[in-house]
Design a protein around this motif. Structure first.
Motif, PDB file in Angstrom:
ATOM      1  N   GLU A  47      -4.977  -0.640  -3.664  1.00  0.00           N
ATOM      2  CA  GLU A  47      -4.941  -1.050  -2.247  1.00  0.00           C
ATOM      3  C   GLU A  47      -6.177  -1.887  -1.903  1.00  0.00           C
ATOM      4  O   GLU A  47      -6.082  -2.870  -1.161  1.00  0.00           O
ATOM      5  CB  GLU A  47      -4.880   0.183  -1.333  1.00  0.00           C
ATOM      6  CG  GLU A  47      -3.597   0.993  -1.486  1.00  0.00           C
ATOM      7  CD  GLU A  47      -3.746   2.115  -2.495  1.00  0.00           C
ATOM      8  OE1 GLU A  47      -4.655   2.005  -3.376  1.00  0.00           O
ATOM      9  OE2 GLU A  47      -2.971   3.083  -2.422  1.00  0.00           O
ATOM     10  N   THR A  48      -7.334  -1.514  -2.478  1.00  0.00           N
ATOM     11  CA  THR A  48      -8.559  -2.270  -2.228  1.00  0.00           C
ATOM     12  C   THR A  48      -8.467  -3.671  -2.810  1.00  0.00           C
ATOM     13  O   THR A  48      -8.890  -4.653  -2.184  1.00  0.00           O
ATOM     14  CB  THR A  48      -9.769  -1.534  -2.836  1.00  0.00           C
ATOM     15  OG1 THR A  48      -9.850  -0.215  -2.281  1.00  0.00           O
ATOM     16  CG2 THR A  48     -11.058  -2.289  -2.554  1.00  0.00           C
ATOM     17  N   LEU A  49      -7.902  -3.781  -4.013  1.00  0.00           N
ATOM     18  CA  LEU A  49      -7.724  -5.091  -4.638  1.00  0.00           C
ATOM     19  C   LEU A  49      -6.836  -5.988  -3.787  1.00  0.00           C
ATOM     20  O   LEU A  49      -7.096  -7.185  -3.642  1.00  0.00           O
ATOM     21  CB  LEU A  49      -7.118  -4.929  -6.038  1.00  0.00           C
ATOM     22  CG  LEU A  49      -7.995  -4.280  -7.105  1.00  0.00           C
ATOM     23  CD1 LEU A  49      -7.204  -4.084  -8.394  1.00  0.00           C
ATOM     24  CD2 LEU A  49      -9.224  -5.137  -7.381  1.00  0.00           C
ATOM     25  N   ILE A  50      -5.814  -5.405  -3.233  1.00  0.00           N
ATOM     26  CA  ILE A  50      -4.888  -6.185  -2.405  1.00  0.00           C
ATOM     27  C   ILE A  50      -5.570  -6.675  -1.130  1.00  0.00           C
ATOM     28  O   ILE A  50      -5.423  -7.836  -0.725  1.00  0.00           O
ATOM     29  CB  ILE A  50      -3.636  -5.342  -2.066  1.00  0.00           C
ATOM     30  CG1 ILE A  50      -2.780  -5.159  -3.332  1.00  0.00           C
ATOM     31  CG2 ILE A  50      -2.815  -5.984  -0.944  1.00  0.00           C
ATOM     32  CD1 ILE A  50      -1.614  -4.225  -3.159  1.00  0.00           C
ATOM     33  N   ASN A  62       0.904 -10.273   2.036  1.00  0.00           N
ATOM     34  CA  ASN A  62       2.195  -9.732   1.600  1.00  0.00           C
ATOM     35  C   ASN A  62       2.114  -8.230   1.313  1.00  0.00           C
ATOM     36  O   ASN A  62       2.874  -7.713   0.503  1.00  0.00           O
ATOM     37  CB  ASN A  62       2.669 -10.471   0.351  1.00  0.00           C
ATOM     38  CG  ASN A  62       3.011 -11.924   0.606  1.00  0.00           C
ATOM     39  OD1 ASN A  62       4.115 -12.244   1.050  1.00  0.00           O
ATOM     40  ND2 ASN A  62       2.058 -12.819   0.330  1.00  0.00           N
ATOM     41  N   ARG A  63       1.227  -7.560   2.015  1.00  0.00           N
ATOM     42  CA  ARG A  63       0.974  -6.148   1.764  1.00  0.00           C
ATOM     43  C   ARG A  63       2.241  -5.290   1.804  1.00  0.00           C
ATOM     44  O   ARG A  63       2.388  -4.337   1.039  1.00  0.00           O
ATOM     45  CB  ARG A  63      -0.036  -5.630   2.793  1.00  0.00           C
ATOM     46  CG  ARG A  63      -0.273  -4.121   2.810  1.00  0.00           C
ATOM     47  CD  ARG A  63      -0.888  -3.649   1.497  1.00  0.00           C
ATOM     48  NE  ARG A  63      -1.175  -2.231   1.524  1.00  0.00           N
ATOM     49  CZ  ARG A  63      -0.266  -1.277   1.378  1.00  0.00           C
ATOM     50  NH1 ARG A  63       1.007  -1.593   1.203  1.00  0.00           N
ATOM     51  NH2 ARG A  63      -0.601   0.000   1.380  1.00  0.00           N
ATOM     52  N   SER A  64       3.195  -5.641   2.609  1.00  0.00           N
ATOM     53  CA  SER A  64       4.411  -4.821   2.765  1.00  0.00           C
ATOM     54  C   SER A  64       5.300  -4.846   1.518  1.00  0.00           C
ATOM     55  O   SER A  64       6.221  -4.031   1.399  1.00  0.00           O
ATOM     56  CB  SER A  64       5.212  -5.296   3.975  1.00  0.00           C
ATOM     57  OG  SER A  64       5.608  -6.641   3.816  1.00  0.00           O
ATOM     58  N   ILE A 101       7.143  -4.692  -5.425  1.00  0.00           N
ATOM     59  CA  ILE A 101       6.364  -4.384  -6.622  1.00  0.00           C
ATOM     60  C   ILE A 101       5.854  -2.951  -6.517  1.00  0.00           C
ATOM     61  O   ILE A 101       5.250  -2.566  -5.508  1.00  0.00           O
ATOM     62  CB  ILE A 101       5.182  -5.353  -6.784  1.00  0.00           C
ATOM     63  CG1 ILE A 101       5.696  -6.754  -7.124  1.00  0.00           C
ATOM     64  CG2 ILE A 101       4.235  -4.871  -7.885  1.00  0.00           C
ATOM     65  CD1 ILE A 101       4.606  -7.779  -7.336  1.00  0.00           C
ATOM     66  N   LEU A 102       6.135  -2.183  -7.553  1.00  0.00           N
ATOM     67  CA  LEU A 102       5.632  -0.820  -7.640  1.00  0.00           C
ATOM     68  C   LEU A 102       4.393  -0.854  -8.531  1.00  0.00           C
ATOM     69  O   LEU A 102       4.478  -1.111  -9.730  1.00  0.00           O
ATOM     70  CB  LEU A 102       6.696   0.111  -8.232  1.00  0.00           C
ATOM     71  CG  LEU A 102       6.275   1.567  -8.451  1.00  0.00           C
ATOM     72  CD1 LEU A 102       5.804   2.210  -7.143  1.00  0.00           C
ATOM     73  CD2 LEU A 102       7.422   2.368  -9.064  1.00  0.00           C
TER      74      LEU A 102
END
Length: 345
Positions: free
Chosen positions: A140-143, A152-154, A129-130
C-alpha cells in the motif's frame, strides 16, 4: 496466475488456493508463458538450457490441477512471440469469460515496474490486481508513493503469502535435479508433476554449447597456458602448435589468436605420429589450462554432474557432436568431464 512454471511447484498451488480464497474466486486459471518468453528470461539468467517445453509445462500444470475442478490451465500464451504482453493475455481470458471479474496475481516486488507496463491504464481500467506481499512488505505504501498507481488505487486488492513457501521455487527444483538430488526436488513438487518429469526422463540439463556463460569450456577461450616451455594465449593455439615438431613454428603459435591458430594448423605438414598422439595431447593441454587458471577450474567444478557436450555446427564428430545430426564422439567433452571428476578428488 501467470508465470514460467518451469516446472510448477507446490508453492504455485498453495499460492493459487490462497489467492482464490482472498477474493472469494469461483475459479483459478494458471497461464504458463510461451517458450519464446521463458527462453529470453533464462538467457538473461544465463540458464537457457534449463527450459522445459511449453507443452510439458502445460501438462504438468494440468496434472497438478486434477482433483481441483475450480482450477484450470490456459494455453492462450502459447505459439506467441516474446512480445506478447500480460494485457493481451487478460483480454484473451476476458473473451473466454465475458461476465467474470478478472484478477491478475502479482508479487508486491513487481509493483515498481507496473507504471512502465504496456497498456497499463487500459489494464487497470478493465482488470484488478491481487498483490501478494511477503516478509512484512507494505505494498500500500509503494502504491501511494507512485502517482500512477495511487491514481488507480481502487484496482488493487491485497493478501499475504501463505506460510510454507520459503525455499520452494522452480529454480530450486532445477538446481536439485542438476545435482542429482531427486529427494530434494520431489519435496517441492506435486506427485503428478514429478511423475511427468520422471516419465519424460527428467529434463536434459546437459551443457551442449561451449559459448555464452560456458565459453570457458571452449579451447578458444582466452586463458594463457604454459605448455612444453612455451606460453600460449589459448589451449587452441597450444594444441594446434603440437601438429609440428619444429620449435620455430611452434613459437609462432604463441602469438596467434585461436582462430588464426586453427587456420594455421590446417596448413601445417602433420608430424607422422599425429593421429596416435593427438588425443593424449589434447588431454594434457586442457588439463594445463585448468590447472594454471584456478578461476575457470572453479567454474568447471560449478557445472556439477552435468554432461558436457561440445555441440558443433561445423560438423566436428571427433572432438564434439554435430548438432544437426546428433552424431559424434565428443572427445573434448569427455576430457572436460574427466578433468572435472579429478578436480573433485
Amino acid at each position: 496466475m501467470g508465470g514460467s512454471f518451469n516446472p510448477p511447484t507446490i508453492a504455485h498451488l498453495k499460492l493459487m488456493r490462497a489467492a482464490m480464497a482472498a477474493v472469494s474466486a469461483e475459479a483459478g486459471i494458471f497461464v504458463p508463458s510461451n517458450d519464446a518468453y521463458v527462453r529470453n528470461k533464462l538467457r538473461r539468467q544465463e540458464a537457457e538450457c534449463d527450459l522445459l517445453p511449453e507443452q510439458l509445462r502445460f501438462a504438468m500444470l494440468t496434472a497438478m490441477c486434477e482433483g481441483s475442478p475450480d482450477m484450470t490451465v490456459s494455453d492462450c500464451e502459447f505459439c506467441r512471440d516474446d512480445q506478447w504482453r500480460t494485457y493481451e493475455t487478460m483480454c484473451a481470458l476476458r473473451e473466454r469469460n465475458p461476465s467474470a471479474a478478472l484478477y491478475f496475481v502479482m508479487g508486491a516486488d513487481k509493483l515498481t515496474v507496473l507504471s512502465r507496463w504496456h497498456n497499463r491504464q487500459a489494464f487497470l481500467s478493465q482488470f484488478r490486481i491481487l498483490v501478494v506481499s511477503r516478509y512484512g512488505a507494505a505494498p500500500e505504501t509503494l502504491i501511494e508513493r507512485d502517482p500512477f498507481l495511487a491514481k488507480n488505487r481502487s484496482a488493487f486488492s491485497f493478501m499475504n503469502a501463505p506460510e510454507g513457501l520459503d525455499g520452494i521455487s522452480s529454480s530450486a527444483v532445477r538446481e536439485a535435479l542438476k545435482n542429482k538430488q531427486e529427494d530434494v526436488a520431489v519435496k517441492m513438487l506435486h506427485p503428478a508433476v514429478w511423475e511427468l518429469l520422471r516419465k519424460n526422463e527428467k529434463p536434459d540439463f546437459s551443457i551442449r554449447c561451449f559459448d555464452g556463460p560456458y565459453a570457458f569450456l571452449s579451447n578458444f577461450y582466452q586463458a594463457p597456458i604454459v605448455f612444453d616451455g612455451l606460453c600460449y594465449g589459448t589451449s587452441e593455439a597450444a594444441f594446434q602448435a603440437q601438429k609440428t615438431l619444429s620449435p620455430e613454428k611452434r613459437e609462432e603459435f604463441t602469438h596467434f589468436t585461436p582462430g588464426k591458430a586453427k587456420r594455421a594448423g590446417k596448413k601445417l605438414k602433420l608430424r607422422v605420429d599425429w593421429e596416435e598422439v593427438k588425443l593424449n595431447l589434447m588431454d594434457e593441454i586442457v588439463r594445463a589450462k585448468f590447472a594454471q587458471n584456478p578461476d575457470i577450474a572453479a567454474r568447471l567444478l560449478a557445472t556439477g554432474d552435468r554432461e558436457l557436450v561440445e555441440g558443433t555446427v561445423w560438423h566436428d564428430i571427433f572432438w564434439g557432436i554435430d548438432l544437426a545430426t546428433g552424431k559424434g564422439e565428443n572427445h573434448l567433452g569427455r576430457i572436460l568431464m574427466k578433468i572435472r571428476s579429478d578436480l573433485k578428488g
